[in-house]
Design an enzyme around this catalytic site. Structure first.
Site, PDB file in Angstrom:
ATOM      1  N   ARG A  30       0.812  -1.216   0.000  1.00 41.94           N
ATOM      2  CA  ARG A  30       0.000   0.000   0.000  1.00 41.94           C
ATOM      3  C   ARG A  30       0.847   1.269   0.000  1.00 41.94           C
ATOM      4  O   ARG A  30       0.451   2.309   0.547  1.00 41.94           O
ATOM      5  CB  ARG A  30      -0.974   0.008   1.192  1.00 41.94           C
ATOM      6  CG  ARG A  30      -1.927  -1.178   1.211  1.00 41.94           C
ATOM      7  CD  ARG A  30      -2.837  -1.213  -0.009  1.00 41.94           C
ATOM      8  NE  ARG A  30      -3.659  -2.408  -0.031  1.00 41.94           N
ATOM      9  CZ  ARG A  30      -3.355  -3.520  -0.717  1.00 41.94           C
ATOM     10  NH1 ARG A  30      -2.247  -3.569  -1.437  1.00 41.94           N
ATOM     11  NH2 ARG A  30      -4.151  -4.577  -0.700  1.00 41.94           N
TER      12      ARG A  30
ATOM     13  N   SER B 154     -10.870  -0.687   3.198  1.00 41.68           N
ATOM     14  CA  SER B 154     -10.172  -1.174   4.390  1.00 41.68           C
ATOM     15  C   SER B 154      -9.629   0.010   5.174  1.00 41.68           C
ATOM     16  O   SER B 154      -8.865   0.822   4.641  1.00 41.68           O
ATOM     17  CB  SER B 154      -9.016  -2.106   3.990  1.00 41.68           C
ATOM     18  OG  SER B 154      -9.514  -3.262   3.358  1.00 41.68           O
TER      19      SER B 154
ATOM     20  N   GLU C  25      -5.017   3.036   7.027  1.00 44.73           N
ATOM     21  CA  GLU C  25      -4.760   2.976   5.594  1.00 44.73           C
ATOM     22  C   GLU C  25      -5.400   4.171   4.903  1.00 44.73           C
ATOM     23  O   GLU C  25      -4.924   4.670   3.893  1.00 44.73           O
ATOM     24  CB  GLU C  25      -5.312   1.673   5.004  1.00 44.73           C
ATOM     25  CG  GLU C  25      -5.021   1.479   3.530  1.00 44.73           C
ATOM     26  CD  GLU C  25      -5.365   0.093   3.053  1.00 44.73           C
ATOM     27  OE1 GLU C  25      -6.075  -0.032   2.060  1.00 44.73           O
ATOM     28  OE2 GLU C  25      -4.908  -0.881   3.693  1.00 44.73           O
TER      29      GLU C  25
END
Length: 319
Positions: A191, A241, A311
């Site tokens: 990520r 998420s 995130e």
């Protein structure tokens, strides 16, 4: 809006045209969380030259700006954003299949290269390439972001990541300079990439796909869509998420095992379907989300000694 912003508005119209600049634009209309106060100004360039001229002007004027795509991984504060939001999405979403006489063209029988502008929806692109019977993007067929955002954070799902298909990307820096970075230079991680959110701007991307069987490609995409519908709370606004996966753990499992499914702060709630998602159950504020995620993080650290890291990117909050 104060007089300085009126001048800024007028000058941006000269660069972008009246249809591409808005005043006091609610950011809740431009994030999948459906949360966020007003941005002073909201700009939608339609080509690289407009992006360049906008960035150069704002830098010279000393005006803060932030680049967004679909806002699918973004939490904007209730106070909004003091400055200019530059959105690269549906108005900057062209693509071309590269042919033999082009640089980075098809040089192998089993590889097809496509250049895509960064505002293209990942979901839309996956559907487009499926129509050409090209395989390799099935994993991304449900990722609700733009190509630019997907590259910035190396978006991934169902066993694939953007790094698996990206050949190169053209990146504009704060000075308006464009450089081309190949896959290795983009330094993709979990990520993450070498690119700096809010600083570097993805202009376009070249991806590599493979000829495949369209029926099989569509079938795999349908499987992924069914799995997402079953396992993810798609019926509520969210930013996907919420937490990064801690090394050696799964955030959703830690949260579920802690009995926090359904935990609520205001209109924000830990999804009962998938504990890794925080959803907007109705008029949630950014403050609700922050309070909830802070309390969840504290509880997980207390129980497991594991620190959860967001995130979701935060914008417009005081540092």
């Amino acid at each position: 809006m104060n007089s300085d912003n009126d001048i800024l508005y007028s000058n941006l119209i000269k660069i972008l045209g009246e249809d591409n600049v808005k005043k006091s634009e609610p950011m809740k209309n431009h994030t999948t969380f459906r949360i966020g106060g007003d941005a002073d100004l909201f700009a939608t360039p339609v080509n690289a030259a407009q992006i360049h001229d906008t960035v150069i002007y704002l830098k010279k004027a000393g005006v803060p700006y932030y680049v967004v795509g679909n806002g699918s991984n973004l939490l904007v504060s209730d106070a909004g954003y003091r400055g200019v939001i530059i959105q690269l999405y549906s108005r900057f979403a062209g693509y071309e299949i590269l042919h033999d006489n082009c640089e980075s063209a098809v040089d192998k029988a089993d590889v097809i290269y496509i250049r895509v502008q960064s505002g293209m929806s990942i979901i839309k692109l996956a559907s487009i390439v499926a129509g050409y019977s090209l395989s390799g993007m099935e994993f991304a067929s449900g990722i609700p972001g733009s190509i630019g955002g997907g590259i910035m954070m190396n978006a991934g799902a169902y066993g694939g990541e953007m790094k698996d298909i990206v050949v190169s990307a053209s990146i504009m820096d704060e000075d308006g300079n464009i450089r081309k970075l190949d896959n290795k230079e983009l330094e993709f991680g979990y990520r993450t990439s070498v690119l700096r959110p809010g600083k570097d701007i993805v202009i376009d991307v070249v991806i590599a796909l493979h000829p495949g069987n369209q029926t099989e490609i569509r079938s795999r995409m349908a499987e992924i869509a069914a799995s997402r519908k079953e396992k993810q709370p798609l019926e509520y606004p969210s930013a996907g998420s919420t937490f990064k996966r801690p090394e050696g753990y799964f955030a959703g499992k830690l949260i579920s095992d802690a009995g926090l499914k359904g935990f609520t702060c205001g209109g924000a709630c830990v999804s009962e379907k998938h504990a890794g998602f925080v959803v907007n159950k109705g008029n949630a504020t950014a403050a609700d989300v922050i309070k909830l995620t802070d309390e969840v993080s504290e509880k997980i650290y207390e129980l497991n000694g594991v620190k959860l890291e967001l995130e979701v990117k935060k914008l417009g909050f005081e540092e």
